[in-house]
Design a protein around this motif. Structure first.
Motif, short mmCIF file in Angstrom:
data_model
loop_
_atom_site.label_atom_id
_atom_site.label_comp_id
_atom_site.label_asym_id
_atom_site.label_seq_id
_atom_site.Cartn_x
_atom_site.Cartn_y
_atom_site.Cartn_z
N GLY A 132 -7.00 74.94 40.12
CA GLY A 132 -6.26 73.79 40.63
C GLY A 132 -6.83 72.44 40.28
O GLY A 132 -6.37 71.42 40.81
N VAL A 133 -7.81 72.38 39.40
CA VAL A 133 -8.41 71.11 39.01
C VAL A 133 -7.57 70.46 37.92
O VAL A 133 -7.24 71.10 36.92
CB VAL A 133 -9.86 71.30 38.51
CG1 VAL A 133 -10.46 69.98 38.04
CG2 VAL A 133 -10.72 71.92 39.62
N LYS A 134 -7.22 69.21 38.13
CA LYS A 134 -6.49 68.43 37.12
C LYS A 134 -7.54 67.84 36.16
O LYS A 134 -8.49 67.20 36.61
CB LYS A 134 -5.69 67.31 37.78
CG LYS A 134 -4.88 66.51 36.80
CD LYS A 134 -4.04 65.46 37.51
CE LYS A 134 -3.21 64.72 36.50
NZ LYS A 134 -2.29 63.78 37.12
N ILE A 135 -7.34 68.06 34.88
CA ILE A 135 -8.33 67.61 33.89
C ILE A 135 -7.65 66.66 32.92
O ILE A 135 -6.64 66.99 32.31
CB ILE A 135 -8.96 68.80 33.14
CG1 ILE A 135 -9.58 69.76 34.15
CG2 ILE A 135 -9.99 68.31 32.14
CD1 ILE A 135 -10.10 71.04 33.55
N GLU A 136 -8.24 65.45 32.81
CA GLU A 136 -7.66 64.41 31.95
C GLU A 136 -8.68 63.85 30.99
O GLU A 136 -9.86 63.79 31.29
CB GLU A 136 -7.12 63.27 32.81
CG GLU A 136 -5.97 63.68 33.70
CD GLU A 136 -5.47 62.54 34.57
OE1 GLU A 136 -4.26 62.48 34.79
OE2 GLU A 136 -6.30 61.73 35.04
N LEU A 137 -8.18 63.43 29.83
CA LEU A 137 -8.97 62.71 28.85
C LEU A 137 -8.76 61.23 29.08
O LEU A 137 -7.62 60.77 29.16
CB LEU A 137 -8.52 63.06 27.43
CG LEU A 137 -8.57 64.52 27.02
CD1 LEU A 137 -7.91 64.70 25.66
CD2 LEU A 137 -9.99 65.01 26.99
N GLN A 138 -9.85 60.48 29.21
CA GLN A 138 -9.74 59.04 29.40
C GLN A 138 -11.11 58.41 29.18
O GLN A 138 -12.03 58.64 29.95
CB GLN A 138 -9.23 58.72 30.81
CG GLN A 138 -8.92 57.27 31.04
CD GLN A 138 -8.35 57.01 32.42
OE1 GLN A 138 -8.55 57.80 33.35
NE2 GLN A 138 -7.65 55.91 32.56
N ARG A 139 -11.22 57.62 28.13
CA ARG A 139 -12.51 56.99 27.83
C ARG A 139 -12.83 55.87 28.81
O ARG A 139 -13.93 55.79 29.33
CB ARG A 139 -12.52 56.44 26.41
CG ARG A 139 -12.53 57.50 25.35
CD ARG A 139 -12.61 56.92 23.96
NE ARG A 139 -11.63 55.85 23.80
CZ ARG A 139 -11.75 54.84 22.95
NH1 ARG A 139 -12.79 54.75 22.18
NH2 ARG A 139 -10.83 53.91 22.86
N VAL A 140 -11.86 54.98 29.03
CA VAL A 140 -12.07 53.83 29.91
C VAL A 140 -10.84 53.67 30.81
O VAL A 140 -9.76 54.15 30.47
CB VAL A 140 -12.32 52.52 29.11
CG1 VAL A 140 -13.66 52.58 28.40
CG2 VAL A 140 -11.20 52.25 28.13
N PRO A 141 -10.97 52.98 31.94
CA PRO A 141 -9.87 52.88 32.89
C PRO A 141 -8.60 52.23 32.33
O PRO A 141 -7.50 52.58 32.75
CB PRO A 141 -10.45 52.03 34.02
CG PRO A 141 -11.90 52.08 33.88
CD PRO A 141 -12.19 52.35 32.44
N ARG A 142 -8.74 51.32 31.39
CA ARG A 142 -7.55 50.63 30.89
C ARG A 142 -6.69 51.50 29.98
O ARG A 142 -5.57 51.16 29.67
CB ARG A 142 -7.93 49.32 30.19
CG ARG A 142 -8.64 49.50 28.89
CD ARG A 142 -8.93 48.16 28.21
NE ARG A 142 -9.60 48.36 26.96
CZ ARG A 142 -10.91 48.46 26.79
NH1 ARG A 142 -11.70 48.33 27.82
NH2 ARG A 142 -11.43 48.67 25.60
N GLU A 143 -7.24 52.63 29.52
CA GLU A 143 -6.47 53.57 28.72
C GLU A 143 -5.69 54.52 29.61
O GLU A 143 -6.15 54.87 30.70
CB GLU A 143 -7.38 54.41 27.82
CG GLU A 143 -8.03 53.64 26.71
CD GLU A 143 -8.91 54.53 25.84
OE1 GLU A 143 -9.35 54.01 24.82
OE2 GLU A 143 -9.14 55.70 26.18
N LYS A 144 -4.54 54.93 29.14
CA LYS A 144 -3.74 55.89 29.88
C LYS A 144 -4.42 57.25 29.83
O LYS A 144 -4.86 57.70 28.78
CB LYS A 144 -2.34 56.00 29.26
CG LYS A 144 -1.42 56.92 30.00
CD LYS A 144 -0.04 56.96 29.36
CE LYS A 144 0.87 57.82 30.19
NZ LYS A 144 1.15 59.09 29.59
N ALA A 145 -4.53 57.89 30.98
CA ALA A 145 -5.12 59.23 31.03
C ALA A 145 -4.14 60.22 30.40
O ALA A 145 -2.93 60.12 30.57
CB ALA A 145 -5.40 59.62 32.48
#
Length: 157
Positions: A132-145
């Motif tokens: 149930g863990v959601k896993i996202e790619l995101q380098r920095v907060p201003r980028e869309k996950a």
């Protein structure tokens, strides 16, 4: 929760900490926890006013639990996906995992130039997803996950 093989670096210090209003950083890494020099360098890199906790994976998993709410905001940094999966298996439950940088010499899937996954990484993220863990790619907060499984599905097709 973030996986970033560089642990403490500019993106963490200049982007994530101010964006999330972080007051504590947990570096969860067996090698760093047992290396006084690396631990010292990490502590020196973090601005004063932000608490730094450096723990082995097992120590962290036994002593801390994940809570959402009004408590002090923290970021937990793992240097690899295996350690995040191990912490989860040892009882440190979380519902979201951010993938920033994963370097792997045995790359099976190149999700982004900064995220190279091995077969072992893919197995661990599948287990986390199944839990149930959601896993996202995101380098920095201003980028869309980006949902990691959308990328992996496209790569495997």
């Amino acid at each position: 929760m973030r996986v970033d093989n560089r642990l403490i670096h500019g993106q963490i210090l200049e982007a994530w900490i101010p964006y999330l209003k972080i007051s504590a950083i947990f570096v969860v890494d067996d090698e760093v926890a047992s290396d006084f020099f690396r631990e010292t360098v990490i502590r020196m890199a973090v601005p004063s006013g932000i608490k730094v906790h450096i723990c082995s994976v097992s120590e962290f998993s036994k002593e801390y639990s994940f809570h959402r709410g009004n408590a002090a905001k923290s970021i937990v940094l793992f240097s690899n996906i295996s350690d995040a999966w191990t912490a989860y298996g040892l009882g440190f439950r979380f519902d979201h995992l951010n993938i920033g940088n994963v370097y792997n010499e045995v790359c099976k899937i190149c999700c982004t130039p900064a995220v190279l996954l091995s077969d072992s990484d893919i197995s661990h993220i599948n287990h986390l997803r199944d839990a149930g863990v959601k896993i996202e790619l995101q380098r920095v907060p201003r980028e869309k996950a980006i949902d990691l499984f959308e990328v992996v599905s496209k790569m495997q097709a």
